[in-house]
Write a protein that holds these residues in place. Structure first.
Motif, short mmCIF file in Angstrom:
data_model
loop_
_atom_site.label_atom_id
_atom_site.label_comp_id
_atom_site.label_asym_id
_atom_site.label_seq_id
_atom_site.Cartn_x
_atom_site.Cartn_y
_atom_site.Cartn_z
N PRO A 92 -5.16 -6.82 4.55
CA PRO A 92 -4.12 -7.36 5.43
C PRO A 92 -4.53 -7.36 6.91
O PRO A 92 -5.46 -6.66 7.30
CB PRO A 92 -2.94 -6.42 5.21
CG PRO A 92 -3.57 -5.12 4.85
CD PRO A 92 -4.87 -5.45 4.15
N GLY A 126 -8.92 3.03 -1.24
CA GLY A 126 -9.32 1.67 -0.89
C GLY A 126 -10.64 1.34 -1.58
O GLY A 126 -11.46 2.23 -1.82
N LEU A 158 -8.47 1.44 4.80
CA LEU A 158 -8.69 2.07 3.49
C LEU A 158 -9.59 1.18 2.64
O LEU A 158 -10.56 1.66 2.04
CB LEU A 158 -7.35 2.30 2.78
CG LEU A 158 -6.53 3.52 3.23
CD1 LEU A 158 -5.07 3.39 2.79
CD2 LEU A 158 -7.12 4.81 2.67
N ALA A 210 0.84 -1.20 0.00
CA ALA A 210 0.00 0.00 0.00
C ALA A 210 0.87 1.25 0.00
O ALA A 210 0.54 2.26 -0.63
CB ALA A 210 -0.91 0.00 1.23
N LEU A 217 -6.34 0.03 -3.66
CA LEU A 217 -6.00 -1.09 -2.80
C LEU A 217 -7.20 -2.01 -2.68
O LEU A 217 -8.31 -1.54 -2.38
CB LEU A 217 -5.60 -0.57 -1.41
CG LEU A 217 -4.58 0.57 -1.37
CD1 LEU A 217 -4.35 1.02 0.07
CD2 LEU A 217 -3.27 0.13 -2.02
N LEU A 220 -3.90 0.37 8.59
CA LEU A 220 -4.22 1.49 7.70
C LEU A 220 -4.69 0.99 6.34
O LEU A 220 -5.70 1.45 5.80
CB LEU A 220 -2.99 2.39 7.51
CG LEU A 220 -2.56 3.20 8.74
CD1 LEU A 220 -1.21 3.86 8.50
CD2 LEU A 220 -3.61 4.25 9.09
N HIS A 221 -3.95 0.03 5.79
CA HIS A 221 -4.30 -0.58 4.51
C HIS A 221 -5.71 -1.20 4.60
O HIS A 221 -6.57 -0.95 3.75
CB HIS A 221 -3.23 -1.63 4.19
CG HIS A 221 -3.36 -2.31 2.86
ND1 HIS A 221 -2.34 -3.02 2.32
CD2 HIS A 221 -4.40 -2.44 2.00
CE1 HIS A 221 -2.72 -3.54 1.15
NE2 HIS A 221 -3.96 -3.20 0.94
N ARG A 222 -5.94 -1.97 5.66
CA ARG A 222 -7.23 -2.66 5.82
C ARG A 222 -8.38 -1.66 5.93
O ARG A 222 -9.44 -1.82 5.34
CB ARG A 222 -7.17 -3.56 7.06
CG ARG A 222 -8.36 -4.48 7.21
CD ARG A 222 -8.14 -5.44 8.38
NE ARG A 222 -8.09 -4.75 9.65
CZ ARG A 222 -7.02 -4.73 10.45
NH1 ARG A 222 -5.92 -5.37 10.13
NH2 ARG A 222 -7.06 -4.06 11.60
#
Lengths: 352, 352
Positions: free
Chosen positions: A271, A296, B287, A252, A267, B283-285
């Motif tokens: 995760p 996202g 988003l 990311a 994205l 953060l990735h999740r």
């Protein structure tokens, strides 16, 4: 009827015998043709994602399905029509997102997901669902129709990306897909028609069937063991569009560095928690000074399913044949959950 | 004529005497009225951002200006018209972004920035520029017109944010501005008309003039020493829209946590390198599962200047009076670069 489910406390799928469902008013009875398997199914099995339907000791798996209308039950659909079901259904709460036909934008708490979280999936001989959650597809696509769901996720992500760049004359000349799993390859095939140059990153060495497919699509394979994501602009070129389909959280952030000016990264992976160090100042500065965007995207709605249906119809036959590697009958269901270097997409055939 | 510049190797502004410029063909001669000072000017002074014009031993400062057409020089502008100049000019290269009137989207290398990087600014009694880079404003706005440039940056960021959310029925009920400097306050005043509830984060304690302005605008002040950005959803509410106007790199990441589902954060600050640890997985999740977006935005084009002109005209008089704290004549120029808790916006008046 037969169904493939995971029981509470277990992490392996089982074949169970349950009653054939009866459609309620407004619901359609669908005879299942094929159900695909993807990474989310493994997360459901391991318990790392999703949850069982309330009060149920088992969860029927599967969210990538295609079927045929067995009983239209007074709805506008026709018996014999080939249909693909969407995944999200309203939770026990009102939701403006469902009212607007945008369940993909509903926040957590307003939805359940069939086969994933709070609702049974489609890995059964029959399922019922309201007609509004079924998207008809042409009969020639019946065999590959279970791919509409994953493609629809890429369509939604692409729509978000394109719209985010619609304030100026954006050129999406160079497109990169992170991940050479089924979603990555389906996305790459979608981009092959739109971007002048496409790239796909994976961590496999040659010979490998996914690398062959990537190159047959006219794309460049990027071996992540040789070229890190943030090195791609130097080794290849800065990217206008990056699709992250790995769930690898560092991707990311390195996506921001893979992008050129005005680029957008979407994205799609999910995760788990993972703490690591980033040069947050450089990432922030690059985002600003080069007008970059990071979005996202999860799930998809009927509009994206319809687009995915059209995209699927345009995929070359060789491509679909080469990714649909593993067909299993209901009795062979366990094989469909085996992973191997040759397996790209597994699916269970319930009927024809 | 008088100009305020920084000489090579120095970090303080000086008053210099230079020749009054002559307009080339297609250029207009503008008599400068007022020039504002912002954080970028201090970065230019310190040498941390920007660069001198090629071959010049000094850099005339200033990129937030308003002036009056002294000589229209055969262009479509009229003498006596009040105008605001844009900042970017083409570098010695062709650029489709300038051809498309989108210089704000040009990548590094295709532009110079007047008063910032590679070109002299507007802190002089007169300046020349092509007519296409001048935006006329109504005469009653002459005194406050130098605020069009900073507002235009917020307008561009808002446009990017809104467009990125235009694939669905987005509700921007709750808006948060990170930073209570001049850009933060100008952005907050812009959002006050659009969001139902607005918040502004700063690190000052009461009594403080910026907190008074925030509350007079109907917004809630968030003291960052008491409530961290990622705590805002719990303490206040999840945000639909976040404007980062601090340049504090950690804010780019905690913005993701301040956002609610489908929220968008726009980053405007320009931090230096800074390595720190983040929970990149979370953060990735977030988003992905909540369809969040993070966008960088820099500079602005004529379309945004025109919108900023309209926004500026709607700001209440008390608001403009309270942020324009420090007026200096050319001879008092050094005072305009002094910072104090009472100083919000300083500007130099060249003529009236």
């Amino acid at each position: 009827m037969d169904a493939i489910a995971v029981k509470r406390g277990k992490t392996r799928p089982e074949r169970i015998d349950i009653e054939r469902p009866e459609p309620d008013e407004g619901e359609v009875l669908v005879r299942t043709l094929r159900v695909g398997i993807d990474g989310t199914d493994f997360e459901v099995l391991s318990g790392s994602h999703g949850e069982f339907p309330e009060g149920s000791d088992y969860q029927i798996l599967g969210h990538e399905a295609v079927g045929v209308v067995e009983s239209s039950n007074g709805t506008a659909l026709n018996e014999g029509e080939i249909v693909v079901p969407t995944v999200r259904r309203p939770a026990n709460t009102s939701s403006r997102f469902f009212e607007n036909n945008e369940p993909d934008m509903a926040p957590p708490g307003e939805y359940v997901e069939r086969g994933i979280a709070g609702a049974h999936g489609y890995m059964a001989e029959y399922f019922t669902t309201p007609a509004s959650f079924l998207v008809p597809i042409p009969e020639p696509l019946a065999d590959v129709g279970f791919l509409v769901e994953p493609i629809s996720n890429a369509e939604k992500a692409l729509e978000l990306a394109q719209r985010s760049r619609s304030t100026f004359e954006w050129q999406d000349s160079a497109g990169l897909v992170l991940g050479n799993g089924p979603l990555g390859l389906l996305t790459l095939a979608m981009l092959a028609d739109r971007c002048e140059r496409t790239y796909c990153l994976g961590r496999r060495e040659r010979p490998d069937p996914t690398i062959d497919i990537i190159e047959e699509l006219g794309a460049t394979y990027v071996n992540s063991r040789q070229t890190a994501v943030d090195e791609i602009p130097d080794v290849h070129e800065p990217m206008d569009l990056v699709f992250e389909a790995t769930g690898h959280a560092k991707h990311a952030f390195s996506t921001v560095e893979a992008l050129g000016a005005n680029g957008v990264g979407v994205l799609l992976g999910i995760p788990e928690d993972w703490e690591f160090t980033v040069n947050g100042g450089a990432l922030h500065r690059q985002l600003v000074l080069q007008n970059k965007a990071l979005l996202g995207s999860v799930n998809s709605n009927v509009r994206h399913y319809k687009r995915a249906r059209n995209t699927l119809a345009e995929y070359p036959d060789w491509f679909l044949a080469s990714i649909m590697t593993t067909q299993c009958s209901v009795s062979e269901f366990a094989d469909a959950f085996e992973e191997s270097p040759e397996t790209i997409k597994s699916y269970i055939e319930f009927s024809t």
